[in-house]
Design a protein around this motif. Structure first.
Motif, PDB file in Angstrom:
ATOM      1  N   SER A  48       0.792  -1.233  -0.060  1.00 18.23           N
ATOM      2  CA  SER A  48       0.008  -0.028   0.071  1.00 18.23           C
ATOM      3  C   SER A  48       0.801   1.492   0.006  1.00 18.23           C
ATOM      4  O   SER A  48       0.551   2.305  -0.595  1.00 18.23           O
ATOM      5  CB  SER A  48      -1.021   0.162   1.043  1.00 18.23           C
ATOM      6  N   GLU A  51       2.034   1.601  -3.626  1.00 23.42           N
ATOM      7  CA  GLU A  51       0.798   2.177  -4.392  1.00 23.42           C
ATOM      8  C   GLU A  51       0.550   3.615  -4.379  1.00 23.42           C
ATOM      9  O   GLU A  51       0.439   4.247  -5.123  1.00 23.42           O
ATOM     10  CB  GLU A  51      -0.410   1.341  -4.163  1.00 23.42           C
ATOM     11  N   ARG A  52       0.909   4.331  -2.971  1.00 20.73           N
ATOM     12  CA  ARG A  52       0.467   5.688  -2.893  1.00 20.73           C
ATOM     13  C   ARG A  52       1.786   6.442  -3.447  1.00 20.73           C
ATOM     14  O   ARG A  52       1.627   7.382  -4.119  1.00 20.73           O
ATOM     15  CB  ARG A  52       0.699   5.887  -1.398  1.00 20.73           C
ATOM     16  N   GLU A  54       3.309   5.438  -6.046  1.00 27.05           N
ATOM     17  CA  GLU A  54       3.251   5.063  -7.647  1.00 27.05           C
ATOM     18  C   GLU A  54       2.250   6.033  -8.196  1.00 27.05           C
ATOM     19  O   GLU A  54       2.457   6.672  -9.362  1.00 27.05           O
ATOM     20  CB  GLU A  54       2.826   3.804  -7.740  1.00 27.05           C
ATOM     21  N   SER A  55       1.111   6.122  -7.345  1.00 27.32           N
ATOM     22  CA  SER A  55       0.187   7.244  -7.924  1.00 27.32           C
ATOM     23  C   SER A  55       0.288   8.744  -7.984  1.00 27.32           C
ATOM     24  O   SER A  55       0.156   9.243  -8.723  1.00 27.32           O
ATOM     25  CB  SER A  55      -1.249   6.815  -6.693  1.00 27.32           C
ATOM     26  N   VAL A  56       1.204   8.985  -7.050  1.00 27.05           N
ATOM     27  CA  VAL A  56       1.981  10.446  -6.884  1.00 27.05           C
ATOM     28  C   VAL A  56       2.588  10.603  -8.258  1.00 27.05           C
ATOM     29  O   VAL A  56       2.655  11.506  -8.951  1.00 27.05           O
ATOM     30  CB  VAL A  56       2.768  10.876  -5.708  1.00 27.05           C
ATOM     31  N   ALA A  58       2.604   8.810 -10.839  1.00 32.32           N
ATOM     32  CA  ALA A  58       1.996   8.634 -12.278  1.00 32.32           C
ATOM     33  C   ALA A  58       1.157  10.115 -12.706  1.00 32.32           C
ATOM     34  O   ALA A  58       0.955  10.605 -13.781  1.00 32.32           O
ATOM     35  CB  ALA A  58       0.998   7.714 -12.020  1.00 32.32           C
ATOM     36  N   LEU A  59       0.748  10.525 -11.516  1.00 36.61           N
ATOM     37  CA  LEU A  59      -0.163  11.715 -11.677  1.00 36.61           C
ATOM     38  C   LEU A  59       0.826  12.884 -11.951  1.00 36.61           C
ATOM     39  O   LEU A  59       0.338  13.680 -13.064  1.00 36.61           O
ATOM     40  CB  LEU A  59      -0.825  12.408 -10.391  1.00 36.61           C
ATOM     41  N   SER A  62       1.497  12.245 -15.830  1.00 42.45           N
ATOM     42  CA  SER A  62       0.243  12.468 -16.699  1.00 42.45           C
ATOM     43  C   SER A  62       0.343  13.879 -16.763  1.00 42.45           C
ATOM     44  O   SER A  62      -0.451  14.300 -17.828  1.00 42.45           O
ATOM     45  CB  SER A  62      -1.026  11.763 -16.058  1.00 42.45           C
ATOM     46  N   VAL A  82      -1.969   6.314 -18.272  1.00 38.34           N
ATOM     47  CA  VAL A  82      -1.758   6.293 -16.712  1.00 38.34           C
ATOM     48  C   VAL A  82      -2.429   4.941 -16.229  1.00 38.34           C
ATOM     49  O   VAL A  82      -2.255   4.294 -15.364  1.00 38.34           O
ATOM     50  CB  VAL A  82      -2.375   7.640 -16.073  1.00 38.34           C
ATOM     51  N   TYR A  86      -1.262   2.094 -14.078  1.00 36.74           N
ATOM     52  CA  TYR A  86      -1.666   1.533 -12.772  1.00 36.74           C
ATOM     53  C   TYR A  86      -2.239   0.016 -12.800  1.00 36.74           C
ATOM     54  O   TYR A  86      -1.939  -0.663 -11.978  1.00 36.74           O
ATOM     55  CB  TYR A  86      -2.968   2.354 -12.471  1.00 36.74           C
ATOM     56  N   HIS A  90      -0.524  -2.784 -10.429  1.00 33.64           N
ATOM     57  CA  HIS A  90      -1.371  -3.268  -9.446  1.00 33.64           C
ATOM     58  C   HIS A  90      -1.372  -4.953  -9.652  1.00 33.64           C
ATOM     59  O   HIS A  90      -1.190  -5.663  -8.788  1.00 33.64           O
ATOM     60  CB  HIS A  90      -2.837  -2.977  -9.494  1.00 33.64           C
TER      61      HIS A  90
END
Length: 120
Positions: A48, A51-52, A54-56, A58-59, A62, A82, A86, A90
């Protein structure tokens, strides 16, 4: 109030699982119990956190901002989306978790003699 109670109970259950696995390992010295702790206790939390992050990244990628390293650079260069990134990351997290569980099962089924035992 209810979410605090649920989160507290969840933490108590995880702590109980850690104590039971630690005591079981100290009693039997079975490495499978250590792998079980890694697979069901440590990896979900680590996953987890990854994943946090990675999301930052990836944003940022993008939005056209610098995302310095692979695979995030693929998004900023327009070579992938994106959503696809993800999905791939995942899926990789689930593959690692499943691999850890397979190691656990193999350790616990083979026992201390290193060969498969009959389950009866």
């Amino acid at each position: 109030m209810f979410p605090v109670i649920v989160l507290s109970l969840g933490s108590v259950l995880y702590l109980a699982a850690v104590v039971i696995l630690a005591l079981g390992y100290l009693r039997t010295r079975d490495k499978g119990l250590l792998w079980l702790g890694v697979a069901i206790l440590i990896w979900p939390y680590l996953s987890s956190l990854l994943e946090r992050g990675e999301s930052v990244l990836a944003l940022r990628a993008s939005g056209g901002h610098w995302a310095g390293f692979f695979p995030f650079s693929l998004v900023s260069q327009g070579q992938t989306s994106v959503g696809r990134l993800y999905t791939s990351l995942h899926s990789l997290h689930h593959l690692i978790g499943a691999g850890l569980l397979l190691v656990v099962v193999l350790y616990l089924v083979t026992g201390k003699y290193g060969r498969l035992q009959t389950i009866a």
